[in-house]
Design a protein around this motif. Structure first.
Motif, PDB file in Angstrom:
ATOM      1  N   ILE A  66       0.883  -1.171   0.000  1.00  9.56           N
ATOM      2  CA  ILE A  66       0.000   0.000   0.000  1.00  9.56           C
ATOM      3  C   ILE A  66       0.920   1.220   0.000  1.00  9.56           C
ATOM      4  O   ILE A  66       2.014   1.138   0.536  1.00  9.56           O
ATOM      5  CB  ILE A  66      -0.919   0.044   1.253  1.00  9.56           C
ATOM      6  N   SER A  67       0.468   2.331  -0.607  1.00  9.08           N
ATOM      7  CA  SER A  67       1.381   3.471  -0.638  1.00  9.08           C
ATOM      8  C   SER A  67       0.715   4.752  -0.173  1.00  9.08           C
ATOM      9  O   SER A  67      -0.444   4.740   0.247  1.00  9.08           O
ATOM     10  CB  SER A  67       1.989   3.642  -2.026  1.00  9.08           C
ATOM     11  N   LEU A  68       1.463   5.834  -0.215  1.00 10.12           N
ATOM     12  CA  LEU A  68       0.972   7.129   0.243  1.00 10.12           C
ATOM     13  C   LEU A  68       1.789   8.233  -0.415  1.00 10.12           C
ATOM     14  O   LEU A  68       2.901   7.962  -0.904  1.00 10.12           O
ATOM     15  CB  LEU A  68       1.062   7.230   1.776  1.00 10.12           C
ATOM     16  N   PRO A 127       8.320  14.821   3.711  1.00 10.72           N
ATOM     17  CA  PRO A 127       7.337  15.898   3.546  1.00 10.72           C
ATOM     18  C   PRO A 127       6.260  15.789   4.638  1.00 10.72           C
ATOM     19  O   PRO A 127       5.992  14.680   5.130  1.00 10.72           O
ATOM     20  CB  PRO A 127       6.722  15.605   2.172  1.00 10.72           C
ATOM     21  N   THR A 128       5.659  16.928   4.996  1.00 13.22           N
ATOM     22  CA  THR A 128       4.674  16.924   6.097  1.00 13.22           C
ATOM     23  C   THR A 128       3.564  15.913   5.875  1.00 13.22           C
ATOM     24  O   THR A 128       3.216  15.155   6.782  1.00 13.22           O
ATOM     25  CB  THR A 128       4.057  18.340   6.228  1.00 13.22           C
ATOM     26  N   ILE A 167       0.698  11.082   7.720  1.00 12.20           N
ATOM     27  CA  ILE A 167       0.016   9.811   7.434  1.00 12.20           C
ATOM     28  C   ILE A 167       0.782   8.660   8.089  1.00 12.20           C
ATOM     29  O   ILE A 167       0.194   7.802   8.754  1.00 12.20           O
ATOM     30  CB  ILE A 167      -0.119   9.584   5.904  1.00 12.20           C
ATOM     31  N   GLU A 168       2.096   8.677   7.897  1.00  7.05           N
ATOM     32  CA  GLU A 168       2.976   7.641   8.484  1.00  7.05           C
ATOM     33  C   GLU A 168       2.710   7.464   9.971  1.00  7.05           C
ATOM     34  O   GLU A 168       2.464   6.366  10.447  1.00  7.05           O
ATOM     35  CB  GLU A 168       4.400   8.168   8.386  1.00  7.05           C
ATOM     36  N   SER A 202       0.999   3.839  11.584  1.00  5.19           N
ATOM     37  CA  SER A 202       1.954   2.743  11.738  1.00  5.19           C
ATOM     38  C   SER A 202       2.762   2.915  13.015  1.00  5.19           C
ATOM     39  O   SER A 202       3.300   3.987  13.279  1.00  5.19           O
ATOM     40  CB  SER A 202       2.863   2.737  10.502  1.00  5.19           C
ATOM     41  N   ASP A 203       2.802   1.879  13.824  1.00  3.01           N
ATOM     42  CA  ASP A 203       3.692   1.891  14.990  1.00  3.01           C
ATOM     43  C   ASP A 203       5.099   1.635  14.483  1.00  3.01           C
ATOM     44  O   ASP A 203       5.277   0.912  13.521  1.00  3.01           O
ATOM     45  CB  ASP A 203       3.320   0.763  15.954  1.00  3.01           C
ATOM     46  N   VAL A 204       6.075   2.243  15.147  1.00  6.32           N
ATOM     47  CA  VAL A 204       7.464   1.987  14.739  1.00  6.32           C
ATOM     48  C   VAL A 204       7.991   0.795  15.546  1.00  6.32           C
ATOM     49  O   VAL A 204       7.990   0.824  16.775  1.00  6.32           O
ATOM     50  CB  VAL A 204       8.340   3.239  14.964  1.00  6.32           C
ATOM     51  N   SER A 205       8.390  -0.260  14.845  1.00  8.48           N
ATOM     52  CA  SER A 205       8.890  -1.463  15.538  1.00  8.48           C
ATOM     53  C   SER A 205      10.351  -1.292  15.898  1.00  8.48           C
ATOM     54  O   SER A 205      11.088  -0.578  15.224  1.00  8.48           O
ATOM     55  CB  SER A 205       8.819  -2.695  14.628  1.00  8.48           C
TER      56      SER A 205
END
Ligand SMILES: NC(=O)c1ccc[n+]([C@@H]2O[C@H](COP(=O)([O-])OP(=O)(O)OC[C@H]3O[C@@H](n4cnc5c(N)ncnc54)[C@H](OP(=O)(O)O)[C@@H]3O)[C@@H](O)[C@H]2O)c1
Length: 327
Positions: A186-188, A240-241, A246-247, A251-254
């Motif tokens: 999936i992208s953004l 970029p902002t 969105i990130e 999404s949790d950072v593992s």
């Protein structure tokens, strides 16, 4: 009636998972030779440590010799669960190599004393910088494309193709895993180029999987979400902002060690598509491997995809000003 259907469905799923668990081709890493590109830091280094702990002989590959040597020192301090663990490093730039160079590198790694043939290759070296396509100077876009396509796509595909040929040539086979990204499913906004390289891994898997199975080579792809690594730290500074909003919202950072543990478990089990987050795990081809359940998941996934697309549109409207309006 409903209870009966749910009961039968639940029973069938439990039976299916039990069978999968029993028949999966689990590989023990003790004594195996594992070669990891991009193994001097981040996810690759965490994976190297885990493999070493399990008694594997590990070859790490990256460009910077000093970082490679430091990584080897760090790994050698770990207490291995079984005797025979070893680590060595070879310096190579995967972005400029040809497939034949990688085959030669595998031979060199195998010839080192006590290492032997390479049983597992993890094509992990990669780079990611997010940029919006409009407003970024075209030379910068070109540089971004050159770096990401040559490292993430060409580097990984050449590494995987050469590894498969070498492993097939003596009839013993092996395991090859390409590290893609959740952004390969999936992208953004901001990740157009990065995703183009990471989506490519999935196409390669689809085309190569059954062919390589015939030669005893299990190919897999890993689609992790965000991971705490030096690479991601650097990426965050330049994001970029809209991308960072969105990130961070989805999404949790593992920890790198946790993401590496999921990757290693997938390689050991011979899982075709490995994921460590819910959304990517729903998007892969056969999330459960049980057709009726997969059909249900696919229907739910379509709804999630539609919701995701709407969310992206809203965020893009909020954070990206059309050039003509902002001028
Ligand atoms: N971190 C995340 O949030 C995240 C999320 C999803 C997917 N991934 C993917 O996971 C993989 C590892 O990411 P990471 O965050 O651990 O990266 P990282 O911290 O930047 O480490 C990258 C490693 O690859 C090596 N490398 C980079 N370019 C290379 C090249 N051209 N040839 C050979 N080695 C090269 C680096 O060493 P040298 O610079 O010395 O060569 C280093 O060892 C990448 O494929 C990345 O796209 C990461």
């Amino acid at each position: 009636m409903l209870l009966a259907v749910l009961g039968i469905g639940g029973g069938a799923c439990a039976l299916h998972f039990l069978i999968q668990w029993l028949v999966c081709k689990r590989m023990s890493l003790a004594g195996k030779h594992v070669l990891i590109t991009g193994g001097s830091q981040g996810l690759g280094l965490s994976l190297a440590k885990l493999c070493y702990t399990k008694g594997a002989k590990v070859t790490i590959v990256a460009r910077t010799k000093k970082k490679l040597e430091q990584a080897c020192e760090e790994v050698r301090k770990i207490q291995s669960e079984t005797p025979g663990a070893k680590i060595q490093n070879i310096s190579m730039d995967v972005s400029s190599m040809r497939s034949a160079h990688f085959a030669e590198l595998m031979t060199e790694a195998a010839q080192a004393e006590g290492f032997g043939r390479v049983d597992v290759v993890v094509c992990n070296a990669g780079t990611g910088v997010a940029k919006l396509l409009v407003g970024t100077p075209l030379e910068q876009i070109d540089e971004l494309m050159d770096a990401q396509i040559s490292t993430n796509l060409l580097g990984s595909l050449r590494c995987a193709s050469a590894a498969a040929q070498v492993m097939a040539s003596d009839g013993l086979g092996g395991r090859v895993c390409i590290v893609s990204s959740a952004a390969g499913l999936i992208s953004l906004p901001g990740y157009a180029v990065y995703s183009a390289t990471k989506f490519g891994h999935r196409g390669f898997l689809a085309g190569a999987y059954h062919e390589l199975q015939q030669h005893g080579v299990d190919l897999s792809v890993y689609y992790p979400g965000s991971i705490e690594t030096p690479g991601f730290e650097h990426e965050k500074q330049l994001m970029p902002t809209v991308t960072s909003r969105i990130e961070s919202s989805c999404s949790d950072v593992s920890k790198a060690d946790d993401a590496a543990a999921v990757l290693l478990a997938g390689i050991e089990k011979g899982t075709k598509e490995i994921t460590n987050e819910l959304l990517p795990s729903l998007v892969v081809d056969h999330p459960t491997g049980f057709a009726p359940l997969d059909a249900l998941v696919a229907a739910v996934t379509q709804c999630i995809r539609a919701g995701w697309s709407t969310y992206l549109r809203v965020m893009a409207r909020q954070y990206i000003s059309p050039v003509s309006r902002s001028a």
